[in-house]
Design an enzyme around this catalytic site. Structure first.
Site, PDB file in Angstrom:
ATOM      1  N   SER A  85       0.848  -1.190   0.000  1.00  0.00           N
ATOM      2  CA  SER A  85       0.000   0.000   0.000  1.00  0.00           C
ATOM      3  C   SER A  85       0.882   1.238   0.000  1.00  0.00           C
ATOM      4  O   SER A  85       2.026   1.207   0.457  1.00  0.00           O
ATOM      5  CB  SER A  85      -0.886   0.010   1.248  1.00  0.00           C
ATOM      6  OG  SER A  85      -1.591   1.236   1.373  1.00  0.00           O
TER       7      SER A  85
ATOM      8  N   TYR B  10      -2.159  -0.300  10.551  1.00  0.00           N
ATOM      9  CA  TYR B  10      -2.236  -0.722   9.151  1.00  0.00           C
ATOM     10  C   TYR B  10      -0.964  -0.328   8.409  1.00  0.00           C
ATOM     11  O   TYR B  10      -0.384  -1.130   7.666  1.00  0.00           O
ATOM     12  CB  TYR B  10      -3.461  -0.084   8.485  1.00  0.00           C
ATOM     13  CG  TYR B  10      -3.608  -0.440   7.030  1.00  0.00           C
ATOM     14  CD1 TYR B  10      -3.976  -1.726   6.640  1.00  0.00           C
ATOM     15  CD2 TYR B  10      -3.371   0.504   6.032  1.00  0.00           C
ATOM     16  CE1 TYR B  10      -4.106  -2.065   5.298  1.00  0.00           C
ATOM     17  CE2 TYR B  10      -3.507   0.180   4.684  1.00  0.00           C
ATOM     18  CZ  TYR B  10      -3.868  -1.109   4.332  1.00  0.00           C
ATOM     19  OH  TYR B  10      -3.990  -1.445   3.001  1.00  0.00           O
TER      20      TYR B  10
END
Length: 263
Positions: free
Chosen positions: A143, A156
């Site tokens: 990501s 995250y």
């Protein structure tokens, strides 16, 4: 188009989102698929659809990648079915956007179990045969959050930082083995990811104009399969932020503070 014909491709988190879109594109190019996800019903629907429209083999297995014992069991079944894996797409993952003091230990463990340990465990299952055959491709869905950590995505972001570190080290280990390793770093994607990650819908509302479509992301990933592609950064302009962040971190954080706190 011919590069993937007859290849065996394993995709985790394949029941929806970019996992399902990758499966559709690979099937259209003649690849045989092994689809893994927790929701076996959705996998079976996708399996029937792909087999109906394409002359390819599609196997499905129920798997929660946080269960490392189950990973060993399922991959043993996979190798009994396809003998070897040409491409592994580690797509399974999730996030929860909470401030650090609000994140529970269960959420922290859950994200690391799926996003990091599960990814590593699946990779470890296919690597021996790839090294033996001197052929293969590991594609890890990371990501942009793995490059730029922002408020309310601390855990995250930490998991995706870990994925990038693992991916970069793995690439160097396999440099002489003819096994390719690619990191995919997308920005926000229009999937059900945000149903869990962004319960209030605040983040989605604020970044609506930047959200990527899963079909577009999947197309970029499939086009890079079995090529020596180091990273796929989407959108490309967003990756410039990580370059600037590396060079001028204090300035970047000061200027970007307002935007980062829109979750």
């Amino acid at each position: 188009m011919e590069r993937l014909k007859g290849k065996n491709i394993v995709i985790t988190g394949a029941s929806g989102g970019i996992g399902a879109e990758i499966a559709k594109l690979c099937a259209a190019r003649g690849a045989n698929l092994v689809l893994l996800a927790r929701n076996i019903d959705k996998l079976q629907v996708l399996q029937r659809d792909l087999q109906q429209h394409h002359h390819v083999k599609v196997a499905v297995f129920q798997l929660d990648v946080s269960d490392t014992d189950k990973i060993k069991e399922v991959f043993t079944q996979i190798f009994a079915t396809v003998q070897y894996v040409d491409i592994l797409v580690n797509n399974a993952g999730f996030g929860i956007f909470h401030a650090v003091h609000e994140a529970t230990i269960e959420e922290i463990k859950g994200m690391f179990s799926v996003n990091v340990v599960g990814l590593m465990a699946c990779t470890s299952m296919v690597l021996p045969k790839m090294r033996e055959r001197h052929s293969g491709h590991i594609i890890n869905i990371a990501s942009q959050a793995g490059k730029i950590a922002t408020p309310k995505s601390s855990v995250y972001s930490a998991t995706k930082h870990a994925v990038l570190g693992y991916t970069n080290a793995l690439r160097m280990e396999l440099a002489d083995e003819n096994v390719y390793v690619t990191a995919v770093n997308p920005g926000p994607i229009a999937t059900n990811f945000f149903t869990i990650a962004d319960e209030k819908g605040t983040y989605v509302k604020n970044v609506q104009r930047f959200i990527l479509q899963p079909e577009y992301v999947a197309q970029k990933i499939v086009n890079a399969m079995l090529t020596r592609t180091r990273e796929i950064n989407l959108p490309r302009w967003m990756n410039m932020g990580s370059v600037i962040y590396t060079l001028f971190p204090r300035l970047f954080e000061r200027i970007g503070k307002k935007a980062f706190n829109q979750k």
